[in-house]
Scaffold this motif. Structure first.
Motif, PDB file in Angstrom:
ATOM      1  N   ASP A  42      -9.667   4.517 -29.690  1.00 35.39           N
ATOM      2  CA  ASP A  42      -9.132   3.478 -30.563  1.00 35.39           C
ATOM      3  C   ASP A  42      -9.392   3.799 -32.020  1.00 35.39           C
ATOM      4  O   ASP A  42     -10.360   4.447 -32.364  1.00 35.39           O
ATOM      5  CB  ASP A  42      -9.776   2.118 -30.221  1.00 35.39           C
ATOM      6  CG  ASP A  42      -9.333   1.628 -28.847  1.00 35.39           C
ATOM      7  OD1 ASP A  42      -8.222   2.004 -28.455  1.00 35.39           O
ATOM      8  OD2 ASP A  42     -10.099   0.870 -28.214  1.00 35.39           O
ATOM      9  N   GLY A  44     -10.373   2.482 -35.698  1.00 33.46           N
ATOM     10  CA  GLY A  44     -11.119   1.355 -36.256  1.00 33.46           C
ATOM     11  C   GLY A  44     -11.720   1.679 -37.597  1.00 33.46           C
ATOM     12  O   GLY A  44     -12.148   2.785 -37.852  1.00 33.46           O
ATOM     13  N   ASP A  52     -17.675  -4.025 -30.950  1.00 38.60           N
ATOM     14  CA  ASP A  52     -16.898  -3.247 -30.012  1.00 38.60           C
ATOM     15  C   ASP A  52     -17.394  -1.808 -30.011  1.00 38.60           C
ATOM     16  O   ASP A  52     -17.300  -1.122 -31.014  1.00 38.60           O
ATOM     17  CB  ASP A  52     -15.416  -3.295 -30.421  1.00 38.60           C
ATOM     18  CG  ASP A  52     -14.527  -2.572 -29.411  1.00 38.60           C
ATOM     19  OD1 ASP A  52     -15.069  -2.035 -28.446  1.00 38.60           O
ATOM     20  OD2 ASP A  52     -13.308  -2.582 -29.622  1.00 38.60           O
ATOM     21  N   ALA A  54     -16.175   0.810 -29.038  1.00 41.15           N
ATOM     22  CA  ALA A  54     -15.148   1.797 -29.411  1.00 41.15           C
ATOM     23  C   ALA A  54     -14.988   1.889 -30.917  1.00 41.15           C
ATOM     24  O   ALA A  54     -14.489   2.875 -31.432  1.00 41.15           O
ATOM     25  CB  ALA A  54     -13.805   1.418 -28.780  1.00 41.15           C
ATOM     26  N   ALA A  55     -15.406   0.829 -31.632  1.00 41.13           N
ATOM     27  CA  ALA A  55     -15.224   0.823 -33.088  1.00 41.13           C
ATOM     28  C   ALA A  55     -16.445   1.275 -33.845  1.00 41.13           C
ATOM     29  O   ALA A  55     -16.393   1.508 -35.037  1.00 41.13           O
ATOM     30  CB  ALA A  55     -14.834  -0.590 -33.543  1.00 41.13           C
ATOM     31  N   GLU A  61      -9.404   7.763 -36.374  1.00 41.45           N
ATOM     32  CA  GLU A  61      -9.185   7.668 -34.935  1.00 41.45           C
ATOM     33  C   GLU A  61     -10.158   8.578 -34.196  1.00 41.45           C
ATOM     34  O   GLU A  61     -10.327   9.737 -34.530  1.00 41.45           O
ATOM     35  CB  GLU A  61      -7.740   8.057 -34.632  1.00 41.45           C
ATOM     36  CG  GLU A  61      -7.378   7.821 -33.176  1.00 41.45           C
ATOM     37  CD  GLU A  61      -5.898   8.035 -32.943  1.00 41.45           C
ATOM     38  OE1 GLU A  61      -5.418   7.700 -31.870  1.00 41.45           O
ATOM     39  OE2 GLU A  61      -5.251   8.555 -33.847  1.00 41.45           O
ATOM     40  N   ARG A 155      -4.925  -2.649 -27.352  1.00 43.82           N
ATOM     41  CA  ARG A 155      -5.910  -2.175 -28.321  1.00 43.82           C
ATOM     42  C   ARG A 155      -6.425  -3.268 -29.254  1.00 43.82           C
ATOM     43  O   ARG A 155      -7.074  -2.977 -30.262  1.00 43.82           O
ATOM     44  CB  ARG A 155      -5.312  -1.052 -29.167  1.00 43.82           C
ATOM     45  CG  ARG A 155      -5.033   0.218 -28.385  1.00 43.82           C
ATOM     46  CD  ARG A 155      -4.702   1.344 -29.325  1.00 43.82           C
ATOM     47  NE  ARG A 155      -4.458   2.592 -28.617  1.00 43.82           N
ATOM     48  CZ  ARG A 155      -4.226   3.743 -29.214  1.00 43.82           C
ATOM     49  NH1 ARG A 155      -4.213   3.799 -30.530  1.00 43.82           N
ATOM     50  NH2 ARG A 155      -4.009   4.831 -28.513  1.00 43.82           N
ATOM     51  N   SER A 158      -9.810  -3.200 -30.849  1.00 42.59           N
ATOM     52  CA  SER A 158     -10.115  -2.298 -31.961  1.00 42.59           C
ATOM     53  C   SER A 158      -9.461  -2.742 -33.257  1.00 42.59           C
ATOM     54  O   SER A 158      -9.840  -2.286 -34.336  1.00 42.59           O
ATOM     55  CB  SER A 158      -9.672  -0.862 -31.637  1.00 42.59           C
ATOM     56  OG  SER A 158      -8.271  -0.780 -31.513  1.00 42.59           O
ATOM     57  N   THR A 161     -12.083  -6.845 -35.145  1.00 43.83           N
ATOM     58  CA  THR A 161     -13.450  -6.401 -34.891  1.00 43.83           C
ATOM     59  C   THR A 161     -14.479  -7.336 -35.508  1.00 43.83           C
ATOM     60  O   THR A 161     -14.202  -8.058 -36.465  1.00 43.83           O
ATOM     61  CB  THR A 161     -13.672  -4.983 -35.458  1.00 43.83           C
ATOM     62  OG1 THR A 161     -13.523  -5.016 -36.887  1.00 43.83           O
ATOM     63  CG2 THR A 161     -12.688  -4.003 -34.868  1.00 43.83           C
ATOM     64  N   ASN A 196      -8.256  -4.631 -38.660  1.00 41.21           N
ATOM     65  CA  ASN A 196      -8.079  -3.216 -38.972  1.00 41.21           C
ATOM     66  C   ASN A 196      -6.590  -2.935 -39.183  1.00 41.21           C
ATOM     67  O   ASN A 196      -5.891  -2.482 -38.287  1.00 41.21           O
ATOM     68  CB  ASN A 196      -8.654  -2.370 -37.836  1.00 41.21           C
ATOM     69  CG  ASN A 196      -8.473  -0.876 -38.072  1.00 41.21           C
ATOM     70  OD1 ASN A 196      -7.959  -0.466 -39.089  1.00 41.21           O
ATOM     71  ND2 ASN A 196      -8.894  -0.085 -37.105  1.00 41.21           N
TER      72      ASN A 196
END
Length: 849
Positions: A42, A44, A52, A54-55, A61, A155, A158, A161, A196
């Motif tokens: 993801d 972010g 998160d 993933a962020a 990216e 998504r 992301s 957030t 984001n």
């Protein structure tokens, strides 16, 4: 249109299955490689505390490592034939699937991946009534980076957030379809969430908008069960990648409106540049904590101009003077042509402009004015500017002859140069020190100078002329020359100043600056008196008298008609004793006030204000008490802060946003002191102040680090017209006084450090004049802003004279030419100057009647 899309689907699926089958066959012929994972992570922006996983720790990216495939064995002929047969079968299957899809009524984005981009746009065919999309079912997937909408996306975690004290979800709305819903949690104090934007645009294969071009954001929102009226936004662009103090702005919404409404953020006057990265939405700045307060967002639109942003709103934001042909009429006897010096040098440019024009050091654009006419009344001070811009580094000697009218009369004038201070990487003019020797100017830059003229009470009317000469300091050559004029009207301003003021200066920091400079032959009291006299000369009254009431040295100030106010409790602690000294001097009592409580924002401070009032009623009959305030707390069902303070205040001193029109709530930066519910119950702020003034109370305005744009203020980054306009707004709101917390709150090096005390853009807050010790003089050094404040005060004086002669309507008509409400006013220097000259001419005509 549906058949055309079905054909494209056949080709796409056929090709997809052929390739997939072929890859499967080829893979079977290899030596058993592991599958290649090409899934990207993801996108972010780094936030303060991303929840998160993933962020976390990502700015761009994040992509998982891609393992390179092992070498493959040669493909055999049998394998090739098998692949061909499989491809043919796959193509047949794809055609069958596409034909089935073509019979389906809806054409949704689910038939393709979200990031599929058609190289050519299909031709548009007429849409039948049956094909018209139901708004309630519309999925608002963005297709334009300047028009952001929201929908259920895998998504979203992301894109949205670090939610704090709030929840978010995509819901369906009957008007707009898919929209974003933000809901504050129970007992939330400051709910917010980050968006984001850059990642969102990248996912949809759109380029982020440039903050260099798009300076206006328009939000379409709906509110539900909210207990406040403010939406705050932090903006990240360029090097700013997360919520940063000073990079935020507040817009006001209508909490009583349950339908969709628009709010506007005007970023044209702040540090907003580079590609837009994202925003943080502090969508309820003062939630009630009920836990069911929600704000829905349908869209965020970006515009390049103010006109475009306000175009679809039912509000007139036209500034006074826009489209006006009002100009200053030529003055008889003035030569407006360019003059040539004996050694005229074309590599140096010389031009003039109004005092309200703020020209940065790297701006070499000429105004085209080859001379200037300063129009002024007797017993006043006026200015103009001129600029030198050389192509190469030069040093100049600047001189100005005496102003004379050719009839034996003259007037005083002095030259000053403009000192530049670095503010956000730009060299901004503010301090106006005296010229001491040659002035160095770098090539490709401009250097500003100020001509300041004084007239006496009995100054003869007429046209006065002086000559400005510029010499090259290295060669002595006379390279530039110009005539400058002062047109003195046939009336004078009185010594009494119509607008009261309380603009603080502090004796101790003044004294320290001179001690540090080794200039220690004057006492603290003597230095303070010099600064106090300077303020009075410019029609401004400091809080504190140089000497206590009862000291014989104080009487010359108490009796000075230019002193409009003073804080009795400064220098004087015995209230009853001071009353005995003042009671036989009604003019002293009118000027004196008590200032004990500053900005009451809670019941403790309000109760202290009440205690002071109750005590003063016994020790100082008929006292005046001031307490600058910017909030209006609701104390109980029948009492708000204004009602509570009524028995104790006689001078109502507030910030100008208390007068913000309700119909312009959607404009970014607007603030309100009272709520709509309070207005409905008690009356609007303007109505309440009118009633209090009718009972004998006074209304004042005060300025500090706020309010910022769209309001006029006295800050260094503000437009040069704002200090003048702010005083015209005093007249517009019927304010009879103005207060400023400090003019001498200096840093260690005020000439080169205007660091904001609060916020990121309030440079110059607390500094209106500078220590003369830096130039070996005992007088203070004025500033660009200070000069324009005085010009506004003199305008107020003339407006009061016009009203006295022609009536309130005549003064209101003039005021409307400059400002129509507290967020709608002119910032056109030429137009404002023309109005100021017109005002003087009208006063002159009025006094002749």
């Amino acid at each position: 249109m549906r058949n055309r899309f079905a054909t494209s689907t056949v080709r796409f699926l056929s090709l997809f299955l052929v390739i997939a089958t072929l890859m499967g066959v080829l893979a079977a012929c290899t030596s058993g490689n592991d599958p290649i994972d090409t899934t990207a992570g993801d996108t972010g922006i780094v936030t303060e505390s991303a929840t998160d996983p993933a962020a976390q720790g990502t700015e761009a990216e994040t992509t998982e490592p891609v393992t390179a495939p092992a070498e493959t064995e040669p493909v055999t002929e049998a394998a090739t034939e098998a692949a061909t047969e499989a491809a043919t079968e796959a193509e047949t299957q794809a055609e069958t699937m596409a034909e089935t899809a073509a019979e389906t009524e809806e054409e949704t984005a689910a038939e393709t991946e979200a990031d599929t981009v058609l190289e050519t746009e299909p031709e548009t065919e007429p849409v039948t009534e049956a094909e018209t999309e139901d708004p309630a079912t519309r999925i608002n997937e963005p297709t334009d980076p300047a028009f952001v909408t929201f929908y259920d996306n895998k998504r979203n975690r992301s894109f949205f957030t670090d939610p704090q004290q709030c929840d978010y979800e995509i819901v369906m709305d009957s008007t707009y379809g898919s929209v974003l819903k933000l809901t504050a949690k129970r007992r939330a104090l400051d709910p917010f969430i980050n968006f984001n934007y850059a990642g969102y645009m990248k996912t949809h294969k759109l380029d982020p908008i440039s903050a260099d071009e798009y300076k206006y954001m328009v939000y379409t929102i709906r509110v539900e069960n909210v207990g406040c009226e403010s939406f705050e936004m932090f903006y990240y662009a360029g090097a700013v990648t997360g919520a940063t103090p000073g990079y935020q702005m507040t817009a006001t919404f209508d909490s009583t409106n349950t339908g969709w409404q628009k709010i506007v953020f005007d970023l044209s006057g702040v540090d907003f540049s580079g590609s837009l990265n994202g925003m943080r939405w502090d969508f309820l700045t003062t939630p009630s904590g009920s836990g069911d307060e929600s704000v829905y967002i349908y869209s965020v639109e970006f515009f390049k101009t103010r006109e475009e942003a306000m175009g679809d709103l039912s509000v007139d934001m036209t500034r006074p003077g826009e489209g006006s042909d009002l100009t200053e009429a030529p003055v008889d006897g003035v030569n407006y042509d360019k003059l040539n010096a004996p050694d005229e040098d074309g590599s140096v440019d010389l031009w003039f402009d109004h005092m309200s024009q703020k020209v940065y050091q790297d701006d070499t654009t000429s105004s085209g004015k080859h001379t200037y006419v300063i129009s002024m009344a007797g017993n006043s001070i006026e200015n103009c500017q001129f600029f030198l811009a050389p192509e190469a580094d030069r040093a100049f000697e600047v001189s100005l002859s005496e102003f004379t009218d050719g009839k034996g009369h003259s007037l005083t004038a002095k030259l000053y140069r403009e000192h530049y201070v670095n503010v956000n990487g730009k060299m901004l003019p503010d301090a106006l020190p005296p010229i001491q020797g040659a002035v160095d100017v770098k090539g490709g830059n401009s250097q500003g100078f100020v001509i300041k003229a004084w007239t006496d009470m009995d100054q003869p009317a007429g046209l006065y002329t002086a000559t400005l000469d510029i010499k090259d300091a290295a060669t002595g050559k006379h390279i530039k020359t110009a005539k400058v004029y002062v047109n003195v009207w046939d009336f004078s301003l009185s010594e009494e100043t119509a607008l009261k003021s309380a603009i603080n200066i502090n004796a101790w920091p003044i004294y320290v600056k001179y001690q540090n400079a080794g200039m220690n032959d004057l006492s603290q009291d003597e230095l303070y008196e010099i600064y106090f006299d300077f303020m009075l000369e410019n029609r401004m009254s400091p809080y504190t008298l140089p000497y206590a009431v009862g000291d014989s040295r104080a009487e010359k100030y108490l009796n000075n008609p230019r002193l409009t106010s003073f804080a009795i409790n400064k220098k004087n602690s015995n209230e009853a004793g001071v009353y005995e000294l003042m009671k036989d001097h009604p003019e002293w009592l009118d000027k004196g006030y008590f200032y004990y409580v500053d900005e009451p924002t809670n019941m403790e401070l309000l109760n202290r204000l009440a205690e002071n009032g109750n005590r003063l009623s016994g020790t100082f009959p008929g006292y005046n008490q001031i307490s600058p305030f910017f909030t209006n707390l609701q104390i109980d069902e029948n009492t708000d802060q204004i009602e509570f303070m009524k028995p104790y205040l006689d001078i109502w001193c507030t910030k100008v946003f208390a007068f913000t029109p309700r119909d312009k709530y959607m404009v970014s930066g607007t603030q309100y002191m009272t709520t709509r519910a309070q207005d409905a119950k008690f009356g609007t702020f303007a109505e309440r102040m009118a009633a209090l003034r009718a009972e004998g109370d006074e209304l004042w305005l005060y300025f500090c680090w706020e309010p910022a744009q769209p309001y006029a203020n006295w800050l260094a980054l503000g437009d040069g017209t704002e200090p003048i306009v702010s005083i015209w707004q005093c007249a517009m709101t019927n304010a009879t006084g103005v207060l400023y917390w400090d003019a001498t709150y200096w840093t260690a090096d005020p000439y080169n450090d205007l660091t904001p005390l609060i916020g990121a853009t309030s440079h110059g807050d607390g500094v209106l004049i500078y220590p003369g010790s830096a130039y070996g003089i005992y007088e203070p050094v004025s500033s660009h802003r200070f000069e324009n404040i005085r010009l506004g005060i003199q305008d107020y004086q003339m407006l009061s004279m016009l009203e006295a002669g022609e009536g309130e309507a005549a003064a209101d008509e003039m005021i409307a030419m400059v400002t129509t409400d507290v967020i709608t006013y002119t910032n056109d220097d030429d137009y404002l100057h023309a109005v100021r000259v017109l005002l003087g001419e009208k006063v002159s005509e009025t006094l002749k009647k």
